[in-house]
Design a protein around this motif. Structure first.
Motif, PDB file in Angstrom:
ATOM      1  N   THR A   1      28.921 129.718  63.166  1.00 42.60           N
ATOM      2  CA  THR A   1      29.464 129.150  64.411  1.00 42.60           C
ATOM      3  C   THR A   1      28.566 128.087  65.036  1.00 42.60           C
ATOM      4  O   THR A   1      29.020 126.987  65.363  1.00 42.60           O
ATOM      5  N   SER A   2      27.278 128.405  65.194  1.00 38.31           N
ATOM      6  CA  SER A   2      26.376 127.482  65.898  1.00 38.31           C
ATOM      7  C   SER A   2      26.156 126.179  65.136  1.00 38.31           C
ATOM      8  O   SER A   2      25.771 125.165  65.716  1.00 38.31           O
ATOM      9  N   LYS A   3      26.428 126.211  63.834  1.00 35.93           N
ATOM     10  CA  LYS A   3      26.170 125.011  63.018  1.00 35.93           C
ATOM     11  C   LYS A   3      27.387 124.093  62.874  1.00 35.93           C
ATOM     12  O   LYS A   3      27.255 122.981  62.373  1.00 35.93           O
ATOM     13  N   VAL A   4      28.564 124.554  63.323  1.00 31.25           N
ATOM     14  CA  VAL A   4      29.788 123.737  63.158  1.00 31.25           C
ATOM     15  C   VAL A   4      29.604 122.326  63.741  1.00 31.25           C
ATOM     16  O   VAL A   4      29.861 121.331  63.059  1.00 31.25           O
ATOM     17  N   PRO A   5      29.133 122.180  64.995  1.00 30.46           N
ATOM     18  CA  PRO A   5      28.980 120.815  65.538  1.00 30.46           C
ATOM     19  C   PRO A   5      27.866 120.009  64.877  1.00 30.46           C
ATOM     20  O   PRO A   5      27.834 118.785  64.976  1.00 30.46           O
ATOM     21  N   LYS A   6      26.949 120.707  64.202  1.00 28.63           N
ATOM     22  CA  LYS A   6      25.827 120.006  63.570  1.00 28.63           C
ATOM     23  C   LYS A   6      26.217 119.295  62.274  1.00 28.63           C
ATOM     24  O   LYS A   6      25.511 118.413  61.807  1.00 28.63           O
ATOM     25  N   VAL A   7      27.347 119.682  61.677  1.00 30.23           N
ATOM     26  CA  VAL A   7      27.736 119.085  60.393  1.00 30.23           C
ATOM     27  C   VAL A   7      27.914 117.571  60.512  1.00 30.23           C
ATOM     28  O   VAL A   7      27.242 116.805  59.813  1.00 30.23           O
ATOM     29  N   PRO A   8      28.790 117.071  61.425  1.00 36.29           N
ATOM     30  CA  PRO A   8      28.904 115.610  61.548  1.00 36.29           C
ATOM     31  C   PRO A   8      27.635 114.959  62.100  1.00 36.29           C
ATOM     32  O   PRO A   8      27.294 113.834  61.724  1.00 36.29           O
ATOM     33  N   GLU A   9      26.952 115.692  62.970  1.00 32.20           N
ATOM     34  CA  GLU A   9      25.726 115.159  63.587  1.00 32.20           C
ATOM     35  C   GLU A   9      24.659 114.868  62.519  1.00 32.20           C
ATOM     36  O   GLU A   9      24.010 113.822  62.540  1.00 32.20           O
ATOM     37  N   LEU A  10      24.487 115.796  61.575  1.00 33.45           N
ATOM     38  CA  LEU A  10      23.421 115.655  60.576  1.00 33.45           C
ATOM     39  C   LEU A  10      23.850 114.920  59.315  1.00 33.45           C
ATOM     40  O   LEU A  10      23.038 114.247  58.676  1.00 33.45           O
ATOM     41  N   LEU A  11      25.128 115.040  58.931  1.00 32.57           N
ATOM     42  CA  LEU A  11      25.573 114.458  57.663  1.00 32.57           C
ATOM     43  C   LEU A  11      26.328 113.141  57.833  1.00 32.57           C
ATOM     44  O   LEU A  11      26.487 112.396  56.873  1.00 32.57           O
TER      45      LEU A  11
END
Length: 363
Positions: free
Chosen positions: A185-195
């Motif tokens: 859950t906590s990583k869902v928004p990080k996917v577009p942010e990091l990749l």
């Protein structure tokens, strides 16, 4: 003249608690193809901590202190008489071969064929995060018969070391049409942010939804299994042409015997009992794949400088960005052990962990 160097080693097969900061002899150029690298950064991969704990001890007789680490980035210090591709002062990165293992140190050395120039737009730390993970993903994606352009690719654990690079390579280099991944859950928004915004088309929160029920059966062309769930995911593949490539189940005996892991000067042979067991479990997975009308393969990385050069070009063209979750000073043994435990347990980390190797006179 420096003759010694600091290196993270294991005095015997051990978990990260047993790692030591040791003083070892600095490698000396002795072969015409040797390249000596002053290491500025190195990174952790799961294989580093597993092998240091003896996962391969039935097959390989390691020497101690056991030198740890395969991935490094740094500056060429010295080259052998036959080296043509590199010179002193070149900024390079490498996935060391088994016989040269020991990247978690102030110096590393291996034949020039394993080395490539470092991406110009990356720091040493970011470049050190790439070799093993990104090259493994590249080689896995290449296993698909035909073009992946416009096809559907599923790579679970999208913000793991290998997953993060696999997703970018699938979309930006292989031109996959739909790229799917899983994260918590906590990583869902990080996917577009990091990749990047347009890399992953579907992010599944695996704590809420099972990908086997979320992704339509028979809709995925290629799966890169980084989590050991290859057999579980087989129903998702397109019948007749679907392929799942795993790096997280177990190899067949023949695959392990012929792998780069076994390519050491003493030419170890896998015990017959281990070979029979591995062949049997591999055959079961292949039979299950046949039942679904798809193909299953386990691969080992084949480290080489050519693929690293290709990844360098991708990075410089903006197709591949480093995903580094934490950076640790190599000389801080407590922090090194702590970081290695994160990888050892295999849960909760983000991207790769990098060791910064601060040397005398190095800013």
């Amino acid at each position: 003249m420096v003759t010694k160097m600091l290196s993270i080693t294991a005095p015997k097969y051990t978990n990260p608690d047993g790692y030591e900061l040791s003083e070892l002899a600095k490698p000396a150029v002795s072969q015409p193809t040797d390249v000596l690298i002053k290491v500025h950064a190195a990174s952790i991969n799961p294989v580093d901590v597993k092998k240091a704990d003896g996962v391969m001890k039935m097959a390989i007789k390691d020497t101690f202190p056991y030198k740890i680490g395969y991935d490094a980035a740094g500056v060429v210090e010295e080259v052998g008489s036959g080296v043509t591709s590199f010179k002193a002062g070149d900024e390079v990165y490498v996935r060391l071969p088994e016989s040269s293992r020991g990247a978690w140190a102030e110096f590393a050395m291996c034949p020039e064929s394993f080395i490539a120039l470092k991406p110009k737009n990356m720091s040493f730390g970011d470049a050190a995060s790439l070799p093993l993970a990104a090259m493994t993903a590249l080689q896995a994606l290449r296993e698909y018969k035909g073009s992946l352009e416009g096809k559907t690719v599923f790579i679970p654990a999208g913000l793991s070391g290998t997953g993060a690079y696999g997703l970018q390579i699938a979309k930006n280099i292989f031109k996959a049409g739909k790229v799917i991944t899983t994260v918590s859950t906590s990583k869902v928004p990080k996917v577009p942010e990091l990749l990047g915004d347009n890399v992953v088309d579907q992010v599944i929160d695996y704590t809420k939804d099972d990908p086997v029920n979320t992704i339509p059966a028979g809709s995925v062309d290629f799966i890169f299994d980084t989590t050991g769930q290859a057999t579980e995911f087989m129903p998702l593949l397109v019948k007749g042409s679907g392929l799942v490539v795993s790096i997280s189940t177990a190899p067949s005996g023949a695959t392990l015997q012929n792998s780069s892991v076994m390519n050491t000067p003493d030419k170890p042979r896998l015990p017959i009992v281990a070979r029979v067991f591995l062949d049997a479990t591999d055959q079961l997975r292949k039979l299950r794949a046949r039942f679904y009308g798809v193909e299953y393969k386990y691969i080992f990385l084949d480290p080489n400088g050519e693929d690293l050069a290709l990844l360098k070009d991708g990075a410089e063209q903006g197709k591949l960005r480093a995903v580094v979750g934490s950076r640790v000073d190599l000389k801080n043994i407590d922090k090194v052990r702590e970081a290695c435990w994160q990888t050892y347990k295999g849960k909760g980390g983000l991207g790769k962990t990098v060791f910064e190797v601060k040397q005398d006179g190095q800013v």
